[in-house]
Design an enzyme around this catalytic site. Structure first.
Site, PDB file in Angstrom:
ATOM      1  N   GLU A   8     -10.077 -58.419   2.446  1.00  0.00           N
ATOM      2  CA  GLU A   8     -10.911 -57.216   1.520  1.00  0.00           C
ATOM      3  C   GLU A   8     -11.042 -57.944   0.064  1.00  0.00           C
ATOM      4  O   GLU A   8     -10.221 -57.747  -0.850  1.00  0.00           O
ATOM      5  CB  GLU A   8      -9.853 -56.219   1.243  1.00  0.00           C
ATOM      6  CG  GLU A   8      -9.475 -55.511   2.793  1.00  0.00           C
ATOM      7  CD  GLU A   8      -9.068 -53.957   2.387  1.00  0.00           C
ATOM      8  OE1 GLU A   8      -9.497 -53.202   3.145  1.00  0.00           O
ATOM      9  OE2 GLU A   8      -7.936 -54.053   1.563  1.00  0.00           O
TER      10      GLU A   8
ATOM     11  N   LYS B 145      -5.064 -43.960   1.903  1.00  0.00           N
ATOM     12  CA  LYS B 145      -4.574 -44.214   0.573  1.00  0.00           C
ATOM     13  C   LYS B 145      -4.042 -42.754   0.084  1.00  0.00           C
ATOM     14  O   LYS B 145      -3.183 -42.157   0.849  1.00  0.00           O
ATOM     15  CB  LYS B 145      -5.742 -44.506  -0.130  1.00  0.00           C
ATOM     16  CG  LYS B 145      -6.335 -45.733   0.235  1.00  0.00           C
ATOM     17  CD  LYS B 145      -7.450 -46.405  -0.556  1.00  0.00           C
ATOM     18  CE  LYS B 145      -8.401 -47.516  -0.148  1.00  0.00           C
ATOM     19  NZ  LYS B 145      -8.984 -48.297  -0.883  1.00  0.00           N
TER      20      LYS B 145
ATOM     21  N   GLY C 187     -14.095 -49.669  -2.430  1.00  0.00           N
ATOM     22  CA  GLY C 187     -14.277 -48.333  -3.084  1.00  0.00           C
ATOM     23  C   GLY C 187     -15.581 -48.328  -3.896  1.00  0.00           C
ATOM     24  O   GLY C 187     -15.802 -47.539  -4.789  1.00  0.00           O
TER      25      GLY C 187
ATOM     26  N   ASN D 263      -7.519 -46.246   6.325  1.00  0.00           N
ATOM     27  CA  ASN D 263      -6.164 -46.503   5.375  1.00  0.00           C
ATOM     28  C   ASN D 263      -6.928 -45.015   4.400  1.00  0.00           C
ATOM     29  O   ASN D 263      -7.692 -45.186   3.679  1.00  0.00           O
ATOM     30  CB  ASN D 263      -6.301 -47.830   4.675  1.00  0.00           C
ATOM     31  CG  ASN D 263      -5.668 -47.785   3.284  1.00  0.00           C
ATOM     32  OD1 ASN D 263      -4.685 -46.810   3.293  1.00  0.00           O
ATOM     33  ND2 ASN D 263      -5.744 -48.620   2.321  1.00  0.00           N
TER      34      ASN D 263
ATOM     35  N   HIS E 151      -1.788 -54.692   0.026  1.00  0.00           N
ATOM     36  CA  HIS E 151      -3.107 -54.218  -0.249  1.00  0.00           C
ATOM     37  C   HIS E 151      -3.422 -54.406  -1.998  1.00  0.00           C
ATOM     38  O   HIS E 151      -2.652 -54.386  -2.520  1.00  0.00           O
ATOM     39  CB  HIS E 151      -3.206 -52.672  -0.241  1.00  0.00           C
ATOM     40  CG  HIS E 151      -4.516 -52.084  -0.209  1.00  0.00           C
ATOM     41  ND1 HIS E 151      -5.203 -51.975  -1.334  1.00  0.00           N
ATOM     42  CD2 HIS E 151      -5.277 -51.937   0.751  1.00  0.00           C
ATOM     43  CE1 HIS E 151      -6.617 -51.473  -1.302  1.00  0.00           C
ATOM     44  NE2 HIS E 151      -6.541 -51.449   0.223  1.00  0.00           N
TER      45      HIS E 151
ATOM     46  N   GLU F  32      -4.833 -52.908  -4.172  1.00  0.00           N
ATOM     47  CA  GLU F  32      -4.509 -51.662  -5.206  1.00  0.00           C
ATOM     48  C   GLU F  32      -2.878 -51.854  -5.508  1.00  0.00           C
ATOM     49  O   GLU F  32      -2.642 -51.578  -6.647  1.00  0.00           O
ATOM     50  CB  GLU F  32      -4.886 -50.441  -4.548  1.00  0.00           C
ATOM     51  CG  GLU F  32      -6.230 -49.982  -4.496  1.00  0.00           C
ATOM     52  CD  GLU F  32      -6.757 -49.056  -3.354  1.00  0.00           C
ATOM     53  OE1 GLU F  32      -6.160 -48.527  -2.942  1.00  0.00           O
ATOM     54  OE2 GLU F  32      -8.055 -49.101  -3.435  1.00  0.00           O
TER      55      GLU F  32
ATOM     56  N   SER G 254     -15.492 -51.017   1.399  1.00  0.00           N
ATOM     57  CA  SER G 254     -16.878 -50.211   1.740  1.00  0.00           C
ATOM     58  C   SER G 254     -17.481 -50.131   2.996  1.00  0.00           C
ATOM     59  O   SER G 254     -18.760 -50.182   3.173  1.00  0.00           O
ATOM     60  CB  SER G 254     -17.905 -50.663   0.566  1.00  0.00           C
ATOM     61  OG  SER G 254     -17.402 -50.236  -0.673  1.00  0.00           O
TER      62      SER G 254
HETATM   63  P1  PGA Z   1     -12.864 -48.631   1.040  1.00  0.00           P
HETATM   64  O1  PGA Z   1     -11.424 -49.118   0.998  1.00  0.00           O
HETATM   65  O2  PGA Z   1     -13.273 -48.656   2.553  1.00  0.00           O
HETATM   66  O3  PGA Z   1     -12.891 -47.433   0.376  1.00  0.00           O
HETATM   67  O4  PGA Z   1     -13.712 -49.502   0.069  1.00  0.00           O
HETATM   68  C1  PGA Z   1     -11.022 -50.204   2.127  1.00  0.00           C
HETATM   69  C2  PGA Z   1      -9.576 -50.568   1.438  1.00  0.00           C
HETATM   70  O5  PGA Z   1      -9.171 -50.539   0.562  1.00  0.00           O
HETATM   71  O6  PGA Z   1      -8.855 -50.948   2.667  1.00  0.00           O
END
Ligand code: PGA
Length: 261
Positions: free
Chosen positions: A168, A11, A174, A9, A93, A95, A214
């Site tokens: 997640e 982003k 992140g 992903n 997601h 976010e 992560s």
């Molecule tokens: P990350 O993001 O691997 O940077 O933690 C995962 C995600 O949000 O899908």
């Protein structure tokens, strides 16, 4: 047998100029057998990435879709607009739940739109840190999954056979912190129990559940070692060909070990 899936992903990263070459580098770095590989660039770079990935076997996904089929939604992207560009789309997601206030019902409606367009849905779910610390992680995620999938069912056509669920934990995204493999597997079991209540045990047993938060080449092994976990949704490391190379190699080992003799 469920597939092993690794999804990058991207982003809000990459440009129309650099997305294609990066996708090609990742495709080369992850060229392993029996692993489903998906890259989800921003909307504006879908066409470039699709072109760059031609013939590589790597699939293209979007990061979001609108819950309505069309209309006066300035700046939004419908499922029909994604047709021909992507075979997958992430929905829900954390976010977007955080920044756009997306609800479980909207997530469900997005899945309905994707099914109508013939695009496979990858639905995200996950708990906040305070929910985990207060012992409510499982119930929070089960409620998210139930509400979204009940919305899909209320549209009348059942749940799609190509649904993938990505667990997640929000506190792991992140942050460099990950869940443990055991916690992720416990959550995957809880997610499948909820799905089984809605759509039966056979359907639930066939739904791939990915871990995200992560994930790196170093940490992925702990998750894919869990039989309940079928792969990863990868943010930061998904922009790095060397990281994706390590993740793909580990995924291929797991796929080989899981294959029936
Ligand atoms: P990350 O993001 O691997 O940077 O933690 C995962 C995600 O949000 O899908």
């Amino acid at each position: 047998m469920r597939p092993v899936i690794i999804t990058a992903n991207w982003k809000m990263n990459t440009t129309p100029a650099d997305a294609g070459p990066l996708a090609a580098d990742i495709a080369k770095a992850t060229d392993v057998a029996n692993v489903t590989r998906i890259i989800c660039p921003p909307f504006t770079n879908l066409a470039a990435v699709k072109d760059a990935l031609g013939g590589t076997g790597v699939l293209v996904g979007a990061q979001n879709v609108h819950a309505e089929p069309k209309g006066a939604y300035t700046g939004e992207i419908s499922a029909d607009m994604l047709k021909g560009l992507v075979s997958w789309c992430i929905v829900g997601h954390s976010e977007r739940r955080r920044d756009q206030g997306e609800t479980d019902q909207q997530v469900g409606a997005k899945i309905v739109r994707l099914v109508e367009a013939g695009i496979s849905p990858m639905m995200c779910c996950g708990e906040l840190l305070e929910e985990r610390e207060s012992g409510r992680a499982l119930s929070t995620v089960q409620a998210q999954v139930k509400a979204a999938l009940e919305t899909v069912q209320s549209a009348g056509n059942g749940l799609p056979s190509d649904l993938v669920i990505a667990y997640e934990p929000v506190w792991a995204i992140g942050t460099g912190k990950t869940a443990t493999g055991a916690d992720a597997a416990e959550m995957a079991d809880a997610i499948r129990a909820t799905v089984a209540e809605l759509a039966g045990a056979d359907y639930a047993a066939a739904v791939p559940v990915l871990y995200g938060g992560s994930v790196t080449a170093d940490s992925f092994g702990e998750f894919i070692a869990e039989p309940a976990i079928d792969g990863a949704l990868i943010g930061g490391a998904g922009l790095k060909p060397d990281q994706m190379s390590g993740i793909a190699a580990t995924a291929a080992e797991a796929a080989a070990a899981r294959a029936p003799a």
